[in-house]
Design an enzyme around this catalytic site. Sequence first.
Site, PDB file in Angstrom:
ATOM      1  CG  ASP A   1      -4.289  11.411  15.046  1.00 43.94           C
ATOM      2  OD1 ASP A   1      -4.279  11.372  16.742  1.00 43.94           O
ATOM      3  OD2 ASP A   1      -5.711  11.413  14.720  1.00 43.94           O
TER       4      ASP A   1
ATOM      5  CD  GLU B   1      -3.846   5.671  20.359  1.00 42.11           C
ATOM      6  OE1 GLU B   1      -5.298   5.048  19.416  1.00 42.11           O
ATOM      7  OE2 GLU B   1      -4.753   6.364  20.673  1.00 42.11           O
TER       8      GLU B   1
END
Length: 447
Positions: free
Chosen positions: A36, A209
Amino acid sequence: MKNFFYYLSVLSFLLPLNSNIVLAQNPLILDQFTADPSARVFDGKVYLYPSHDIPCKEGQGIIGFCMADYHVFSSDNLTDWIDHGVIVSQNKVEWADSTKYAMWAPDCIYRDGKYYFYFPAITGERSSVKGMAVGVATSNTPYGPFTPEPEPITGVSGIDPNPFIDKDGQAYLYWAGMKNISMAKLKSNMKELASEPKRIEELPSGMKEGPYLFERKGIYYLTYPYVIDSTETLAYAIGENPMGPFKYMGVIMDESPIGCWTNQQSIFEYKGQWYLFYHHNDLSLDFDKNRSVRADYLFFNEDGTIQKVIPTLRGVGISDAKNNIQIDRYSAISDKGASISYLDTLNKHEGWKTTLSKKGAWIQYNNIDFGKNFKSINVKASSETGGAIDILIDKVDGPPVAHIKIAKNTDWELLNSVLSEIPSGIHNLIILQNDQSNIEIDWVRFE
């Protein structure tokens, strides 16, 4: 080499005591799992704020993901990365439940002399907010220490926070939750919402997301992981202002070819070049919940649309010829007789090796800065059969600048050869199998 190690010792003295220097291509970080990636440019350097995967123990984590803290890394050349250590930990956040290991995708932004680090976590008994929330930690430097606020941001329920400050000074926060992306304005203190949360309804249906918004030439790009089939692609939409409406434009990166279920991204410009940071499971092929950050170049078409990014092992940045060059992170490779495998299947953080097993097999590694006055090459190699390799510059069919014989030996050996031609400036390196043998190479280095 003495000068190089002297440089490292001096640099380590000047850095915080918990800093480590990492030399890498893709993946960027080898000594731990990272995912991420949020990459930001502060004070002329790139700072990388990833989540930190760790192997779960029994009863820990959520659906196989375990993240207990955050590190920050920095680089001024996208090749040499400094690990500044842990900046926020779940057991140091008052409002977080430290038994959940849910410190998922973070981000960081600078405003008025302070750095604001946003992160999600599941709330504990000390918090007035229940469920998955987003907190803020602040610091006077991009590498910390960061001090978390005692409570999460009121009104934000979700994961993957992404702050953005527009040209007029208005700040925004984007986050994901329940397969959708939401947004709101932030107050100037960067810790409270200045508007009611708004769900971005105009995006295609499906799992979404990890929002990351950036602006280029008046176009606002909302990028996000998006499941079209079974695993996440990286997609984007564009709008005329940070609150939208946004028009879906397509995919920046296709699904993982080996089935890594997640991907997450950040996009930024540095020294005139745009980059895509993302993640894959390079160091954990059999378990895609332990991931590793990658980087590749990103380009735009004349109309502002984004060209699809094809993942590479070479990644980005220019490698210094005096450092160990991991040729297994190749730019190109021959169709037959060349392969990559782990150095140690029981400790994949050790990295990879290259095997050349057919005459004429080759591997190429681009963008090496030779500077001036390199006169020889060192090769860490081994061979069960004994053999030889040629070292070439820029062209597979060009004349070799070195010829290295490798004795029959199953142990790693450090071999040296004088260069017949001394390259200077930036060049590509090719290693060519000279005969019908089996040779393994760990790295090469020039002196």
